[in-house]
Structures are given as C-alpha cells and as structure tokens.
Design a protein around this motif. Structure first.
Motif, PDB file in Angstrom:
ATOM      1  N   UNK A   1       0.756  -1.185   0.077  1.00 55.57           N
ATOM      2  CA  UNK A   1      -0.111   0.010   0.113  1.00 55.57           C
ATOM      3  C   UNK A   1       0.886   1.230  -0.087  1.00 55.57           C
ATOM      4  N   UNK A   2       0.718   1.887  -1.072  1.00 51.19           N
ATOM      5  CA  UNK A   2       1.228   3.395  -0.957  1.00 51.19           C
ATOM      6  C   UNK A   2       0.421   4.655  -0.252  1.00 51.19           C
ATOM      7  N   UNK A   3       1.009   5.261   0.446  1.00 52.52           N
ATOM      8  CA  UNK A   3       0.506   6.209   1.130  1.00 52.52           C
ATOM      9  C   UNK A   3       0.829   7.688   0.414  1.00 52.52           C
ATOM     10  N   UNK A   4      -0.137   8.266  -0.512  1.00 50.61           N
ATOM     11  CA  UNK A   4       0.475   9.459  -0.960  1.00 50.61           C
ATOM     12  C   UNK A   4      -0.276  10.717  -0.526  1.00 50.61           C
ATOM     13  N   UNK A   5       0.148  11.840  -0.841  1.00 45.35           N
ATOM     14  CA  UNK A   5      -0.582  12.889  -0.553  1.00 45.35           C
ATOM     15  C   UNK A   5      -1.927  12.915  -0.959  1.00 45.35           C
ATOM     16  N   UNK A   6      -2.908  13.081   0.065  1.00 45.84           N
ATOM     17  CA  UNK A   6      -4.348  13.303  -0.165  1.00 45.84           C
ATOM     18  C   UNK A   6      -4.770  14.270  -1.009  1.00 45.84           C
ATOM     19  N   UNK A   7      -5.853  14.215  -1.830  1.00 51.09           N
ATOM     20  CA  UNK A   7      -6.488  15.281  -2.573  1.00 51.09           C
ATOM     21  C   UNK A   7      -7.357  16.255  -1.809  1.00 51.09           C
ATOM     22  N   UNK A   8      -7.402  17.421  -2.143  1.00 55.72           N
ATOM     23  CA  UNK A   8      -8.375  18.491  -1.255  1.00 55.72           C
ATOM     24  C   UNK A   8      -9.648  17.860  -0.845  1.00 55.72           C
TER      25      UNK A   8
ATOM     26  N   UNK B   1      -2.756  27.699   4.949  1.00 52.23           N
ATOM     27  CA  UNK B   1      -1.715  28.062   5.717  1.00 52.23           C
ATOM     28  C   UNK B   1      -0.890  26.645   6.327  1.00 52.23           C
ATOM     29  N   UNK B   2      -1.513  25.637   6.324  1.00 47.88           N
ATOM     30  CA  UNK B   2      -0.865  24.469   6.993  1.00 47.88           C
ATOM     31  C   UNK B   2      -0.455  23.587   6.233  1.00 47.88           C
ATOM     32  N   UNK B   3      -0.846  23.524   4.709  1.00 47.21           N
ATOM     33  CA  UNK B   3      -0.123  22.542   3.765  1.00 47.21           C
ATOM     34  C   UNK B   3      -1.053  21.372   3.959  1.00 47.21           C
ATOM     35  N   UNK B   4      -0.454  20.483   3.092  1.00 46.78           N
ATOM     36  CA  UNK B   4      -1.547  19.074   3.160  1.00 46.78           C
ATOM     37  C   UNK B   4      -1.035  17.909   3.811  1.00 46.78           C
TER      38      UNK B   4
ATOM     39  N   UNK C   1      -4.962  23.866 -21.056  1.00 44.33           N
ATOM     40  CA  UNK C   1      -5.236  22.932 -20.275  1.00 44.33           C
ATOM     41  C   UNK C   1      -6.457  23.322 -19.056  1.00 44.33           C
ATOM     42  N   UNK C   2      -7.421  22.380 -18.986  1.00 44.00           N
ATOM     43  CA  UNK C   2      -8.313  22.518 -17.727  1.00 44.00           C
ATOM     44  C   UNK C   2      -7.672  22.704 -16.329  1.00 44.00           C
ATOM     45  N   UNK C   3      -8.253  23.571 -15.647  1.00 45.68           N
ATOM     46  CA  UNK C   3      -7.606  23.911 -14.206  1.00 45.68           C
ATOM     47  C   UNK C   3      -7.259  22.644 -13.231  1.00 45.68           C
ATOM     48  N   UNK C   4      -8.272  21.805 -13.255  1.00 40.16           N
ATOM     49  CA  UNK C   4      -8.125  20.513 -12.656  1.00 40.16           C
ATOM     50  C   UNK C   4      -6.804  19.807 -13.160  1.00 40.16           C
ATOM     51  N   UNK C   5      -6.580  19.664 -14.034  1.00 39.06           N
ATOM     52  CA  UNK C   5      -5.469  18.921 -14.573  1.00 39.06           C
ATOM     53  C   UNK C   5      -3.996  19.849 -14.499  1.00 39.06           C
ATOM     54  N   UNK C   6      -4.238  21.085 -14.774  1.00 37.51           N
ATOM     55  CA  UNK C   6      -3.143  21.811 -14.124  1.00 37.51           C
ATOM     56  C   UNK C   6      -2.628  21.677 -12.644  1.00 37.51           C
ATOM     57  N   UNK C   7      -3.560  21.799 -11.927  1.00 39.44           N
ATOM     58  CA  UNK C   7      -3.513  21.470 -10.265  1.00 39.44           C
ATOM     59  C   UNK C   7      -2.636  20.247 -10.333  1.00 39.44           C
ATOM     60  N   UNK C   8      -3.213  19.279 -11.011  1.00 37.66           N
ATOM     61  CA  UNK C   8      -2.629  17.823 -10.794  1.00 37.66           C
ATOM     62  C   UNK C   8      -1.136  17.938 -11.415  1.00 37.66           C
TER      63      UNK C   8
ATOM     64  N   UNK D   1       0.950  20.429 -11.290  1.00 44.72           N
ATOM     65  CA  UNK D   1       1.587  21.118 -10.407  1.00 44.72           C
ATOM     66  C   UNK D   1       1.759  20.488  -8.778  1.00 44.72           C
ATOM     67  N   UNK D   2       1.011  19.592  -8.762  1.00 42.99           N
ATOM     68  CA  UNK D   2       1.045  18.873  -7.232  1.00 42.99           C
ATOM     69  C   UNK D   2       0.372  19.780  -6.335  1.00 42.99           C
ATOM     70  N   UNK D   3      -0.652  20.487  -6.618  1.00 46.12           N
ATOM     71  CA  UNK D   3      -1.456  21.551  -5.724  1.00 46.12           C
ATOM     72  C   UNK D   3      -2.906  21.340  -5.801  1.00 46.12           C
TER      73      UNK D   3
END
Length: 327
Positions: A128-135, A164-167, A260-267, A269-271
């Motif tokens: 199991x890989x535990x990656x950064x969770x989406x917003x 402020x806190x990050x993800x 590019x769609x905003x959702x794809x750009x966010x992905x 950039x990893x934000x």
C-alpha cells in the motif's frame, strides 16, 4: 488501504505487508491499526520490532524460523530498513516460502519498485502506497475531526486553513487540535481563529511573500523575508523555495495559455485546485518572458553566492526588491 481494512475486518491476514509513501501520518495510522489487529493482546513474546539499516539478515531469518510460543502467529515489524532500496537477496529469496505462522510488516520511507524485495512482498502479500491526499479527501477528513468535537467550518475557511498548514495530515491534525481547544465554548471555527492560533508553514510563508512581490507590495514582501530570517530560515533555502514558487507561476501560465483545464493543471503542479487559484492570481502580474527571466536570475544569484561574489542574505533581498518594484 481498503485491502488492509478488509483484512482487519475479516481477520484473514497476508504473510507480508509493505506500507510506504510520502503521507507519513496516514502510514503511521495504518501501521498501528495493522499491528494492533495482528497482535491484539500486546504479546511481547511473539512480536518483534526492528528499525533502521544494519539489521542482521541471518538473525532476522532465524527469528522468522522460530515457532510462536503459545500463539498462532509470530509478527515482525520492520521500519526504514533500506531493504527496498539496497540489495537484500537472502531475505528476498527466503520470502518465497514463508512459514504459515509468520507475518512481516514493513514500513518504509524509500522504495524501489524494481527491487527483488518489492516483488517478493507483492508475490505473497499486500503493498500500500500512502500518497498526498487530494483536497476533497483532506477537507472531508478535517471536517470530520472538527465535527466530532462539535465544531463547524465553512468551505472557504477550510481552504484558508489548508493554505496555511499545507497538505501534510500530521501537521493538519495538530492544527485542528489547536483550533478545537482554542474555540472551546463555540461551535464555529472562523478565519480569525485560524489566524490567531495556526502556524503558517515555511513554504506557505514563502508564497505570501511571492504574492506580496506580485502585488508590488515591496514593504510587506521585505517584512516577510525578514520574518523568515528571524525564524532562522537560511537565505539559500528561501531562494530555493522562491525559485520553486516562481516556477509554478511560470508553468501555471504556460499550461493555462495552452488551454489545459484547471483541474489538470493543479494535478501537474501537485497542488490543490484552491491553491492553483492563488497561483494564477499571482501569475497574472507577469508575462511568460518575465517569469523566464526570473528563473534565470535565481540561477545566476545562486551561482554568485556560491562563488562568493554576493552575500546570501543580500542576494535574496535584491531579488525581492527587483521583482516587487513597480514597472
């Protein structure tokens, strides 16, 4: 994660588990849940814990071969061993035929999916890989923690909290606990509460500085820079983070210009999407050519500091002044 939850629910466990990934809090939570389920009685006789590199493989295998004492299972927890980055041929070979009574749980920071150990665990167990969770996941999780404590928060203020806190979930959990204590006697968490009690992460302070630079608020930009220095943040790390933020501005602008769609750009950039809105707002203050020049200036400044031609503190200050000056 669902596979581990299912194993815990049914009591049917695999012989090996590998937990890894950037989201340390989530990884720790599942490690605890899994080991508690495997060893519910806190049996120290049949539970062993190894941590760090330099583990004697022969000694480990001998322990694996030792039958459990008045129990059905022997559980061995191994953390940050390096087995999945460096060659560990003997253990990988041994894992082809593990004893039925044995369960190995690996919790690792670094993993090479090409390694024999990775393939060995995959063959006989669960990875199991535990990656950064989406917003959305983070917001739902944070709202759940607040809800259990009898607190509510608007989506706008939740986004502000994450900005402020990050993800990182571990950091976010600490800030949520602080907010719950701070708002004792009230049921709504506000932006004012967040400003009063929550700690802004260094990377987010850097973005505040970038925003001040983009808005040509030179005084605020410099004050934020001096605050970072007061917090003993090295000027060269500030320069690195500043360069990374400007690179995000550049990429966001280029991706947007290409349609590019905003959702794809966010992905890409990893934000989170809400963070991308702030990035786009800052990027509007510059042309692509200006952002490309900024990246070149950051590289040149780093070289000037390394060769002794510029003082590190002054070099970053000059960049802030240059890019926060009205054109």
């Amino acid at each position: 994660m669902k596979s581990i939850q299912e194993d815990i629910k049914t009591g049917k466990f695999k012989q090996a588990y590998l937990l890894y990934g950037d989201e340390a809090y989530l990884k720790q939570q599942y490690k605890r849940k899994l080991t508690d389920a495997l060893n519910p009685n806190k049996d120290t006789m049949n539970f062993s814990h190894f941590e760090g590199k330099g583990i004697d493989i022969r000694e480990l295998i001998d322990l694996c071969e030792t039958m459990p004492f008045f129990a059905d299972r022997r559980v061995i927890l191994l953390e940050d061993t390096g087995f999945f980055k460096n060659k560990c041929e003997e253990l990988a070979e041994y894992m082809k035929e593990l004893p039925e009574y044995l369960c190995l749980v690996f919790s690792e920071s670094e993993v090479d999916k090409r390694s024999r150990m990775y393939k060995a665990v995959k063959a006989c167990g669960t990875i199991v890989e535990f990656g950064t969770q989406d917003e959305k996941t983070l917001m739902r999780w944070a709202a759940g923690i607040l809800g259990k404590a009898g607190r509510k928060i608007t989506q706008k203020d939740m986004e502000y909290l994450l900005s402020k806190t990050g993800t990182d979930m571990g950091n976010l959990k600490m800030e949520l606990d602080k907010l719950i204590d701070y708002t004792c006697g009230r049921d709504v968490v506000t932006a004012q509460d967040i400003d009063a009690i929550c700690t802004t992460q260094i990377a987010n302070r850097i973005f505040d500085m970038v925003r001040a630079v983009a808005e040509k608020d030179q005084k605020r930009a410099l004050n934020l820079y001096y605050d970072l220095l007061t917090l003993r943040e090295p000027p060269m790390r500030i320069l690195f983070l500043l360069a990374r933020q400007f690179r995000q501005l550049l990429l966001a602008k280029q991706f947007s210009d290409s349609g590019l769609p905003q959702k794809e750009i966010a992905s890409k950039l990893g934000v989170p999407v809400f963070a991308l809105r702030n990035i786009n707002a800052c990027a509007k203050a510059y042309s692509v050519a200006e952002l490309e020049q900024a990246m070149a200036d950051f590289v040149e400044t780093e070289e000037a500091v390394k060769t002794g031609r510029l003082n590190d503190k002054l070099s970053v200050e000059l960049l802030i002044i240059k890019y926060s000056s009205s054109r």
